[in-house]
Design a protein around this motif. Structure first.
Motif, mmCIF file in Angstrom:
data_model
loop_
_atom_site.group_PDB
_atom_site.id
_atom_site.type_symbol
_atom_site.label_atom_id
_atom_site.label_comp_id
_atom_site.label_asym_id
_atom_site.label_seq_id
_atom_site.Cartn_x
_atom_site.Cartn_y
_atom_site.Cartn_z
ATOM 1 N N GLY A 105 -39.098 -50.636 -30.285
ATOM 2 C CA GLY A 105 -38.572 -50.540 -28.932
ATOM 3 C C GLY A 105 -37.349 -49.649 -28.872
ATOM 4 N N LEU A 106 -36.750 -49.597 -27.702
ATOM 5 C CA LEU A 106 -35.549 -48.802 -27.458
ATOM 6 C C LEU A 106 -34.506 -49.679 -26.796
ATOM 7 C CD1 LEU A 106 -34.106 -45.971 -27.312
ATOM 8 C CD2 LEU A 106 -35.049 -45.796 -24.993
ATOM 9 N N ILE A 107 -33.323 -49.729 -27.375
ATOM 10 C CA ILE A 107 -32.195 -50.440 -26.768
ATOM 11 C C ILE A 107 -31.376 -49.413 -25.995
ATOM 12 C CG2 ILE A 107 -30.189 -51.901 -27.172
ATOM 13 C CD1 ILE A 107 -31.400 -52.558 -29.939
ATOM 14 N N ASP A 108 -31.214 -49.658 -24.708
ATOM 15 C CA ASP A 108 -30.459 -48.745 -23.849
ATOM 16 C C ASP A 108 -29.377 -49.553 -23.141
ATOM 17 O OD1 ASP A 108 -29.523 -46.734 -22.248
ATOM 18 O OD2 ASP A 108 -31.426 -46.334 -21.234
ATOM 19 N N LYS A 123 -18.252 -53.890 -26.906
ATOM 20 C CA LYS A 123 -19.095 -54.850 -26.192
ATOM 21 C C LYS A 123 -20.044 -54.077 -25.286
ATOM 22 C CE LYS A 123 -15.973 -55.354 -22.239
ATOM 23 N NZ LYS A 123 -15.189 -56.276 -21.403
ATOM 24 N N VAL A 124 -21.124 -54.724 -24.883
ATOM 25 C CA VAL A 124 -21.992 -54.143 -23.857
ATOM 26 C C VAL A 124 -21.227 -54.153 -22.547
ATOM 27 C CG1 VAL A 124 -24.118 -54.449 -22.548
ATOM 28 C CG2 VAL A 124 -24.110 -54.831 -25.020
ATOM 29 N N VAL A 129 -19.862 -46.186 -21.909
ATOM 30 C CA VAL A 129 -20.545 -44.928 -22.204
ATOM 31 C C VAL A 129 -22.001 -45.214 -22.587
ATOM 32 C CG1 VAL A 129 -18.468 -43.701 -22.905
ATOM 33 C CG2 VAL A 129 -19.733 -45.029 -24.610
ATOM 34 N N PRO A 130 -22.926 -44.305 -22.279
ATOM 35 C CA PRO A 130 -24.330 -44.526 -22.621
ATOM 36 C C PRO A 130 -24.520 -44.683 -24.140
ATOM 37 C CG PRO A 130 -24.110 -42.703 -21.074
ATOM 38 C CD PRO A 130 -22.719 -43.046 -21.535
ATOM 39 N N VAL A 161 -23.503 -53.843 -32.339
ATOM 40 C CA VAL A 161 -23.410 -54.443 -31.007
ATOM 41 C C VAL A 161 -24.790 -54.542 -30.365
ATOM 42 C CG1 VAL A 161 -22.399 -54.242 -28.711
ATOM 43 C CG2 VAL A 161 -21.054 -53.601 -30.699
ATOM 44 N N HIS A 162 -25.596 -53.503 -30.489
ATOM 45 C CA HIS A 162 -26.924 -53.514 -29.876
ATOM 46 C C HIS A 162 -27.798 -54.636 -30.459
ATOM 47 C CE1 HIS A 162 -27.301 -49.257 -27.909
ATOM 48 N NE2 HIS A 162 -26.596 -50.095 -27.200
#
Length: 242
Positions: A105-108, A123-124, A129-130, A161-162
């Protein structure tokens, strides 16, 4: 660290750059409180040049694996631009607690500073920033998963973090997970650098570190390709930026 020990960690060398296999547990540069850091030993890697190489990017203290050094100012400028433009491909290995329900998958999730008192802790943050990370499950055990992680952006602590934000923190992470005696299970496995025009990108891999052996075995893995007998690549014909 002795010169012999440092040279044993050299994975790639040409006229512009070096790639070394950074050990876990040592900072790459001197922090505000001083202490031993890898930069203290870069003078041992001059290989005939008048000045020591310097960092082209950074890895966290507890992260092991591929670390790129530029051998002089022009090389550092070129490498820095490639990193900034996102043209350098990086692959990390990580062992996480729990497991994703899917296989890839992709974490965005954008990232921001946790607060001003916590230095570089992140932190999220929807206003941050992207930050994007592509991931893939390489193996599973009952309680853990072995992941391949590709950061598409280069934010501080991004992978840590992700993974934690999705409910599977990296094993041994003392900031975003539960810590543990075995150390952070995060390794900069491979890097691909398009440094030279009209040539294939320079591809380098770092062998699996010994502090990840127990968790890899728990995931049913041992003797991973490239884990032993990694030969130093020396490219004597490379070294000119076109």
């Amino acid at each position: 660290m002795s010169e012999e020990e440092l040279n044993a960690r050299l994975l790639y060398r040409d006229g512009l750059m070096l790639v070394i296999d950074k050990p876990a547990g040592i900072a790459v540069h001197q922090g505000p409180h001083g202490g031993e850091n890898l930069g203290d030993y870069f003078h041992m890697l001059r290989f005939g040049l008048p000045r020591a190489p310097a960092l082209a990017h950074r890895l966290d203290r507890d992260t092991s694996g591929c670390l790129v050094l530029g051998r002089h100012h022009k090389a550092l400028e070129r490498l820095g631009l490639l990193f900034k433009q996102g043209k350098i491909e990086k692959t990390y290995w990580a062992i996480v607690e729990g497991a994703p329900t899917q296989d890839m998958g992709l974490i965005d999730l954008p990232l921001g500073r946790l607060d001003e008192s916590r230095g570089w802790w992140m932190k999220v943050d929807p206003k941050g920033v992207p930050a994007q990370t592509r991931w893939r499950v390489l193996a599973r055990s009952e309680s853990h998963a072995f992941l391949g992680l590709e950061p598409l952006t280069g934010r501080t602590h991004q992978l840590r973090v992700h993974c934690a934000a999705l409910g599977w923190p990296i094993v041994g992470d003392r900031v975003y997970g539960r810590g543990g005696a075995m150390g952070l299970q995060l390794h900069s496995r491979a890097i691909k650098i398009p440094l030279y025009k009209n040539k294939e990108p320079v591809s380098v891999e770092a062998p699996a570190p010994s502090h990840m052996d127990a968790m890899l075995s728990a995931c049913g893995l041992s003797g991973l390709p490239g884990e032993a007998g990694q030969a130093l690549r020396i490219e004597p014909g490379a070294g000119q930026i076109e």
